[in-house]
Design an enzyme around this catalytic site. Structure first.
Site, mmCIF file in Angstrom:
data_model
loop_
_atom_site.group_PDB
_atom_site.id
_atom_site.type_symbol
_atom_site.label_atom_id
_atom_site.label_comp_id
_atom_site.label_asym_id
_atom_site.label_seq_id
_atom_site.Cartn_x
_atom_site.Cartn_y
_atom_site.Cartn_z
ATOM 1 N N LYS A 149 3.287 1.982 -11.498
ATOM 2 C CA LYS A 149 1.949 0.903 -12.366
ATOM 3 C C LYS A 149 2.872 -0.618 -12.942
ATOM 4 O O LYS A 149 2.629 -1.287 -12.909
ATOM 5 C CB LYS A 149 0.850 1.149 -13.202
ATOM 6 N N HIS A 289 2.005 10.958 32.018
ATOM 7 C CA HIS A 289 0.803 10.203 31.721
ATOM 8 C C HIS A 289 -0.011 11.165 31.103
ATOM 9 O O HIS A 289 -1.758 11.419 31.447
ATOM 10 C CB HIS A 289 0.595 9.205 32.278
#
Length: 537
Positions: A149, A289
């Site tokens: 922070k 695929h």
């Protein structure tokens, strides 16, 4: 919601005068501490971390020297103190903050290096409930969040790589840049978020909550990919903290960087081939695929590969090959005869690796083991605005699970063929039809909008494969045909029987089951119901 205070802008460059270090993983600790000390940084630490630094002959303060309180409650309370968090959160250039720090004797802390208690590793290693709870870090995440922070003044590191970046800037100019501190803050919040996600997911599992009120996902960046499914889509590959054995644990021995589609197809391949016990038989799956174009068993990998390739040699070009045993040179020699994108195996012999080295573009992945097809786990699918979660399909059928619904009973070989075909069908995109015989797929039909068309395509593939192999009849002759969901009409079954299948396996459960059974009896085929559907979309 708190209003944003009128703080002065954060400086670009901030010197590091004091560092607080508290780590469970002490890899590289002493080297980093020495580099900081040589740069004139005061070191503050806790417990075992302080002892390790001191043992290296470096000056280091105990955090209790700052707080005036000893570690207590089995180490649960040591850094949760205003002197620590004030030193992290104080905005140095804000007059009120500076006055408060001076009034209470709070010195600034400019660098925090904290890696957390190994909660994820404790759970992955099978730690009991009490051990897992004790490995939930409290002070560490609090310090990380405070430092992040106040990144305008504090650099926060949660991994040794982060600390190396800080040390590089300090070596260059004795200060850290705001850009680096912002980057480190973002990484820090991602780490605490992942940590909390792991804890909440574990806790829900301990309580038996299949669908907890909130669900969080996390992963560590493993690879930035060139693009996604298509060149205009950005993509990256993330790995869980305790990943399932498979593509996420794989070591790439050679070849070009993996693509998005490579990773997806490799995952499909290794998960399919893992269904077959390597002690019982060698197994090979060839994927294109995300769908198998050939799967087969054999006495060895060379035999299994040849049989898998026979099913659809056209589609196998440019495919993914997965094996369930240590890859040997005999199999490798066959695999390199056609262009293959990826080969994935649990391990490989050195002579097999040497053969693949001649094919520079071929990617060889070694996973270090096989995924357990019976291990529970969750699968995720993103939809607009949310995601779906379901349990991994751990179904596995035996002969005892089959309900024979036709007049003709199957032979023992037909039972084995049906079970093999249904296992493969579990890994074929729906609608799925699989013909198989003697531990070898004969034809696969995938992803069609109706089951009859899938059966037609599977039959077509079986016929073409036979022609290419110079065989007098379709590979589907005398095969078992698996459908991963019930036949809603008799047409799909009739198509399979016309192609030469003598045994049919399907879940059953259609309102037209009697019609389908009658068609099977009329065709003279045997049919088993499984009571288990294995859709894969």
């Amino acid at each position: 919601m708190p209003a944003a205070p009128d703080f002065p802008p954060a400086p670009d460059r901030v010197p590091v005068r004091r560092a607080l270090i508290s780590v469970s993983d002490k890899t590289g600790l002493v080297e980093a501490a020495r580099a900081l000390a040589e740069g004139g940084v005061e070191l503050v630490s806790t417990g075992g971390t302080r002892a390790a630094i001191a043992a290296a002959g470096l000056a280091v303060k105990d955090v209790s020297d700052l707080t005036g309180f000893p570690e207590m409650m089995d180490g649960r309370v040591k850094t949760l103190h205003p002197v620590v968090h004030g030193g992290l959160l104080g905005v140095r250039d804000a007059p009120a903050h500076a006055a408060a720090m001076a009034e209470h004797g709070i010195g600034g802390i400019d660098l925090v290096y904290v890696n957390l208690y190994p909660f994820e590793k404790t759970v992955a290693a099978g730690g009991d409930f009490a051990s897992a709870i004790e490995n939930i870090d409290i002070g560490g995440p609090a310090m990380i969040r405070s430092a992040a922070k106040n990144h305008g003044y504090v650099a926060v590191c949660t991994e040794v790589e982060d600390l190396q970046a800080v040390l590089a800037e300090l070596a260059a100019g004795g200060t850290t840049s705001l850009a680096l501190r912002k980057t480190l803050a973002a990484r820090a919040y991602a780490r605490t978020a992942a940590y909390d996600a792991a804890i909440s997911t574990w806790f829900a599992s301990q309580l038996g909550e299949a669908a907890p009120k909130r669900r969080s996902l996390s992963g560590r960046l493993a690879q930035t990919l060139r693009y996604g499914e298509n060149p205009h889509q950005a993509a990256a590959f993330y790995v869980e903290e305790a990943p399932r054995t498979g593509v996420a644990t794989a070591r790439q021995v050679q070849g070009k960087a993996l693509s998005y589609n490579n990773i997806a197809d490799t995952d499909a391949a290794i998960e399919l081939v893992a269904e077959f016990d390597p002690q019982a038989s060698a197994a090979v799956a060839i994927i294109k695929h995300a769908n198998p174009c050939g799967v087969a068993l054999g006495a060895d990998l060379k035999t299994a590969y040849a049989r898998a390739l026979q099913c659809d040699p056209v589609s196998a070009f440019g495919g993914i090959v997965a094996v369930n045993r240590r890859l040997d040179a005999a199999a490798a020699r066959e695999i390199i005869k056609i262009f293959t994108e990826v080969v994935v195996a649990p391990e490989a012999d050195e002579d097999a690796i040497a053969l693949f080295a001649k094919k520079k573009d071929l990617r060889l992945l070694l996973t270090g083991g096989m995924p357990d097809p019976l291990a529970p786990g969750d699968l995720f699918k993103q939809v607009a605005g949310g995601f779906l979660v379901q349990g991994r399909d751990t179904s596995r059928l035996t002969a005892a699970d089959l309900k024979i619904v036709t007049r003709r009973q199957p032979t023992p070989q037909e039972v084995q063929d049906m079970l093999f075909a249904f296992t493969v069908a579990k890994h074929v995109k729906s609608n799925a039809i699989v013909f198989a015989r003697d531990g070898q797929t004969a034809g696969i039909g995938a992803g069609q909008m109706n089951r009859r068309d899938s059966a037609r395509i599977a039959a077509l593939r079986a016929g073409e494969a036979a022609e290419q192999a110079g065989l007098p009849e379709s590979l589907a002759k005398g095969s078992a045909c698996a459908s991963e969901a019930f036949f809603p009409f008799a047409d799909g079954l009739i198509q399979a029987a016309d192609a030469g299948a003598t045994a049919i396996i399907q879940p059953g459960g259609s309102i037209r089951d009697e019609e389908v059974i009658a068609a099977a009896d009329a065709a003279g085929v045997t049919m088993a119901f499984t009571g288990v559907r294995v859709f894969r979309h």
